[in-house]
Design a protein around this motif. Structure first.
Motif, PDB file in Angstrom:
ATOM      1  N   GLY A  52     -87.803  32.213  52.685  1.00  0.00           N
ATOM      2  CA  GLY A  52     -86.674  32.790  51.772  1.00  0.00           C
ATOM      3  C   GLY A  52     -86.214  32.083  50.514  1.00  0.00           C
ATOM      4  O   GLY A  52     -85.152  32.229  49.844  1.00  0.00           O
ATOM      5  N   SER A  53     -86.878  30.790  50.198  1.00  0.00           N
ATOM      6  CA  SER A  53     -86.322  29.998  49.228  1.00  0.00           C
ATOM      7  C   SER A  53     -87.752  29.428  48.477  1.00  0.00           C
ATOM      8  O   SER A  53     -88.785  29.490  49.135  1.00  0.00           O
ATOM      9  N   ARG A  54     -87.298  29.104  47.277  1.00  0.00           N
ATOM     10  CA  ARG A  54     -88.562  28.532  46.516  1.00  0.00           C
ATOM     11  C   ARG A  54     -88.658  27.057  46.820  1.00  0.00           C
ATOM     12  O   ARG A  54     -88.819  26.214  45.920  1.00  0.00           O
ATOM     13  N   ASP A  55     -88.189  26.486  47.888  1.00  0.00           N
ATOM     14  CA  ASP A  55     -88.206  25.057  48.221  1.00  0.00           C
ATOM     15  C   ASP A  55     -89.706  24.852  48.213  1.00  0.00           C
ATOM     16  O   ASP A  55     -90.467  25.316  49.082  1.00  0.00           O
ATOM     17  N   SER A  56     -89.880  23.557  47.611  1.00  0.00           N
ATOM     18  CA  SER A  56     -91.182  23.257  47.341  1.00  0.00           C
ATOM     19  C   SER A  56     -91.778  22.743  48.766  1.00  0.00           C
ATOM     20  O   SER A  56     -92.983  22.804  48.716  1.00  0.00           O
ATOM     21  N   PRO A 139     -87.059  14.836  36.622  1.00  0.00           N
ATOM     22  CA  PRO A 139     -87.553  16.180  37.191  1.00  0.00           C
ATOM     23  C   PRO A 139     -88.109  16.101  38.565  1.00  0.00           C
ATOM     24  O   PRO A 139     -88.736  15.149  39.011  1.00  0.00           O
ATOM     25  N   ARG A 140     -88.044  17.265  39.465  1.00  0.00           N
ATOM     26  CA  ARG A 140     -88.347  17.367  40.673  1.00  0.00           C
ATOM     27  C   ARG A 140     -90.026  17.015  40.807  1.00  0.00           C
ATOM     28  O   ARG A 140     -90.539  16.488  41.621  1.00  0.00           O
ATOM     29  N   MET A 144     -92.645  14.783  43.120  1.00  0.00           N
ATOM     30  CA  MET A 144     -93.568  15.294  44.040  1.00  0.00           C
ATOM     31  C   MET A 144     -94.896  14.963  43.720  1.00  0.00           C
ATOM     32  O   MET A 144     -95.840  14.470  44.168  1.00  0.00           O
ATOM     33  N   LEU A 145     -95.217  14.696  42.287  1.00  0.00           N
ATOM     34  CA  LEU A 145     -96.691  14.423  41.987  1.00  0.00           C
ATOM     35  C   LEU A 145     -96.914  13.122  42.058  1.00  0.00           C
ATOM     36  O   LEU A 145     -97.900  12.467  42.439  1.00  0.00           O
ATOM     37  N   ALA A 197     -98.973  20.611  45.091  1.00  0.00           N
ATOM     38  CA  ALA A 197     -98.103  19.937  44.300  1.00  0.00           C
ATOM     39  C   ALA A 197     -97.939  20.334  42.647  1.00  0.00           C
ATOM     40  O   ALA A 197     -96.879  20.325  42.130  1.00  0.00           O
ATOM     41  N   SER A 198     -99.092  20.447  41.995  1.00  0.00           N
ATOM     42  CA  SER A 198     -99.357  20.414  40.688  1.00  0.00           C
ATOM     43  C   SER A 198     -98.932  22.129  40.285  1.00  0.00           C
ATOM     44  O   SER A 198     -98.295  22.271  39.237  1.00  0.00           O
ATOM     45  N   PHE A 199     -99.458  22.765  41.290  1.00  0.00           N
ATOM     46  CA  PHE A 199     -99.326  24.285  40.865  1.00  0.00           C
ATOM     47  C   PHE A 199     -97.910  24.757  40.257  1.00  0.00           C
ATOM     48  O   PHE A 199     -98.044  25.281  39.272  1.00  0.00           O
ATOM     49  N   GLU A 200     -96.708  24.607  41.108  1.00  0.00           N
ATOM     50  CA  GLU A 200     -95.740  25.300  40.706  1.00  0.00           C
ATOM     51  C   GLU A 200     -95.331  24.562  39.205  1.00  0.00           C
ATOM     52  O   GLU A 200     -94.731  25.382  38.452  1.00  0.00           O
ATOM     53  N   SER A 201     -95.610  23.413  38.904  1.00  0.00           N
ATOM     54  CA  SER A 201     -95.131  23.040  37.615  1.00  0.00           C
ATOM     55  C   SER A 201     -96.269  23.079  36.592  1.00  0.00           C
ATOM     56  O   SER A 201     -95.650  23.093  35.497  1.00  0.00           O
ATOM     57  N   VAL A 202     -97.342  22.951  36.803  1.00  0.00           N
ATOM     58  CA  VAL A 202     -98.263  22.947  35.634  1.00  0.00           C
ATOM     59  C   VAL A 202     -99.353  24.090  35.524  1.00  0.00           C
ATOM     60  O   VAL A 202    -100.111  24.188  34.819  1.00  0.00           O
TER      61      VAL A 202
END
Lengths: 290, 319
Positions: A52-56, A139-140, A144-145, A197-202
């Protein structure tokens, strides 16, 4: 500052992808990266619906699980006698379809945009920051990356010889007692982890592009694996910086421009590589004929 | 059961979509059989992504959103992409899969750059363009079905006309060359037909899923038969069946997109085929291996019995 974070993120993505891409190109599995990066979609959707969250962290976990599942399904179909390209095509489209259905059926309840997951915008990287103990540490995505890249460097560094042998001669590797299958899954696990890991951000274009294009460019420039990895990372970094400048000039998608620049570099290598380039080979042939 | 099928079919709009998806599935199944046998199954995925810049250029040049124009742009981009792939594999040591990956991502990247340029541009509205990424079967209208129908017809006629040539090129290109067939041209022709099928499919099922329409029905059909003609026909039928299932389910459940359901229907057909097909199916093979094993064991037991019987006889004789 925004420029710095965006370029740093892009370089982290491209370095991670460039290293893994070399092994994919050598093992003739270039399109497995593309397949994985699409097939992790249901993992992301399920993780999102469940937590239920967009927690990475959850998304990372869900997607990695589905990445490995993809590889497992592809392997099983191949073991059943299907050619590798058909197995890849069947598995990743089916999983992607499941992901799209999951998201569109729950679209009203959740705020998980299809475009957003697939075409994450690297320009927004700086706004999603991580706070540790009350202080903003950047930045998160960079964290992560960075961690992903570190894991890749660690794993590849530790087992460099094994990966190398598996890439060039799996039969010999198996004969030497190296668990080839284990290393295959390890490599694929790293690919899924990186793509998520890259998906969300890039977004997925940048990931898939950086997995294949810089490594192929490096493959045209050298015959040694160590140098190939180094060149691949350099080409990836150059594409990141060049792409950012191009995107700034054109006022267009940053990720798209980075991949486009990588493409330009590839064409340059294809034409001008000293040993494998078309121009020099042609010139050598002319020279030899005389 | 029958009632709701009639209810669905009585809606003229749904009828058009159903017909369109049916035709699309049929024609991609047919041409997909050849790409499947030529181990180019992922060509569909590559060409679908590579079509994006063509669509964008068509829009930028004309500033109109017409389906025919987009299809033309996509067709040109797809053809350029196939030439790019053959060029890279011929003139460098890059293998085909990597060449496809490079063309796929670079073309798509350029397409996204153009898409964002259009978005940021003054003309604004690009809402018709992003439909091409995920497909929008529900927005199909009569003219689209006409387009689909003609595409289907073209593919069908081409495959019938060159069936023997395609067969040879798919199974034994070396032999085909020896017979004096223009192999390179035939290969390019198959790719051209694939591009046409892909371009027609993008609108209905979207860029990523169009690959499935080419691979999955063909792979399912391959399980059932060793004859190419039968396989091509079966692949067409499987494709059409998937298209119909996708349409019907998506009209029954709100928010269910047609493309993904079509793909899943094809996947289910494939899974069923891979499991149940009489000779190549998993079940049949497992059964055969069990039978072989038990036959072997029976034989061995019989031999052992005769040996022990002989030995007993010998012992009795010695006594």
């Amino acid at each position: 500052m925004a420029t710095f974070w965006i370029i740093l993120t892009a370089i982290l993505v491209s370095s991670a992808c460039a290293i893994l891409g070399c092994f994919l190109i050598l093992r003739r599995m270039a399109l497995v990266g593309d397949a994985i990066s699409h097939a992790v979609l249901p993992g992301i959707a399920i993780a999102f619906l469940w937590s239920g969250s967009r927690d990475s962290l959850w998304m990372l976990l869900g997607a990695t699980v589905f990445g490995l599942l993809t590889v497992f399904f592809i392997q099983s179909l191949q073991a059943g006698g299907l050619s590798s390209d058909a197995s890849i095509g069947i598995v990743f489209t089916a999983l992607f379809a499941v992901g799209v259905i999951l998201i569109s059926l729950n679209a009203q309840h959740i705020d998980l945009d299809l475009d957003c997951v697939l075409f994450g915008e690297i320009a927004y990287v700086q706004w999603d920051t991580l706070t540790l103990g009350g202080t903003d540490v950047g930045p998160r995505a960079v964290w992560m990356l960075g961690i992903t890249l570190l894991v890749i460097l660690l794993v590849i560094g530790l087992f460099y010889k094994q990966f190398k042998l598996c890439a060039f001669d799996p039969a010999l590797a198996a004969a030497c007692g190296i668990p080839v299958v284990l290393f295959h899954y390890l490599l694929m696990g790293l690919v899924s982890m990186t793509s998520v890991a890259s998906f969300e951000s890039v977004g997925s274009i940048l990931v898939v592009g950086m997995l294949i294009v810089p490594a192929a460019t490096a493959y045209l420039l050298t015959d040694r694996l160590g140098k190939m990895i180094l060149y691949s990372v350099l080409v990836g970094a150059a594409s990141s910086v060049g792409g950012y400048i191009m995107a700034y000039a054109l006022d267009a998608s940053i990720a798209g421009c980075m991949v486009a620049v990588a493409g330009i570099l590839f064409v340059l290598a294809l034409l001008l590589s000293p040993k494998h380039g078309i121009v020099f080979r042609y010139a050598r042939r002319k020279f030899a004929a005389r | 059961m029958w009632n709701w099928i009639v209810a669905i079919l009585s809606d003229p709009n749904t009828r058009w979509i159903l017909l369109g998806c049916l035709l699309l599935g049929f024609s991609s199944g047919i041409i997909g059989s050849f790409t499947f046998l030529r181990r180019q199954s992922l060509m569909g995925d590559t060409l679908a992504h590579a079509a994006l810049p063509g669509i964008c250029i068509a829009f930028m040049l004309t500033e109109t959103k017409s389906v025919g124009l987009f299809l033309f742009g996509a067709l040109v981009a797809g053809i350029v992409a196939t030439f790019g792939i053959s060029w890279i594999t011929r003139y460098s040591r890059i293998k085909q899969d990597a060449a496809m990956g490079i063309v796929l991502t670079v073309f798509f990247g350029i397409g996204v750059v153009m898409l964002t340029r259009i978005q940021h541009g003054a003309s604004g509205s690009q809402s018709g363009l992003d439909k091409y990424l995920f497909g929008q079967a529900a927005s199909m209208v009569m003219t689209d079905v006409y387009v689909m129908g003609s595409v289907c017809l073209v593919l069908l006629i081409a495959c019938l006309a060159w069936f023997k040539e395609f067969k040879l090129v798919s199974f034994d290109p070396g032999f085909a060359r020896g017979m004096g067939l223009p192999v390179a041209m035939l290969e390019q022709l198959i790719l051209l037909l694939t591009v046409i099928a892909v371009v027609a499919g993008i609108q209905a099922v979207g860029v990523v899923l169009v690959a499935a329409l080419l691979v999955t029905p063909a792979a399912a059909a391959r399980c059932w038969t060793d004859s190419l003609a039968l396989m091509v026909l079966l692949a067409g039928v499987f494709g059409a069946l998937s298209g119909a299932t996708g349409t019907i389910f998506s009209t029954l459940v709100p928010n269910l997109p047609t493309g993904p359901v079509t793909v899943l229907a094809a996947t289910v057909l494939f899974a069923g085929s891979a499991l149940l097909a009489p000779r190549r199916g998993l079940l049949a093979r497992r059964l055969r291996s069990i039978q072989a094993k038990s036959a072997y064991l029976r034989e061995e037991r019989a031999t052992l019995q005769t040996i022990s019987a002989q030995r007993a006889q010998q012992e009795r004789g010695e006594l």
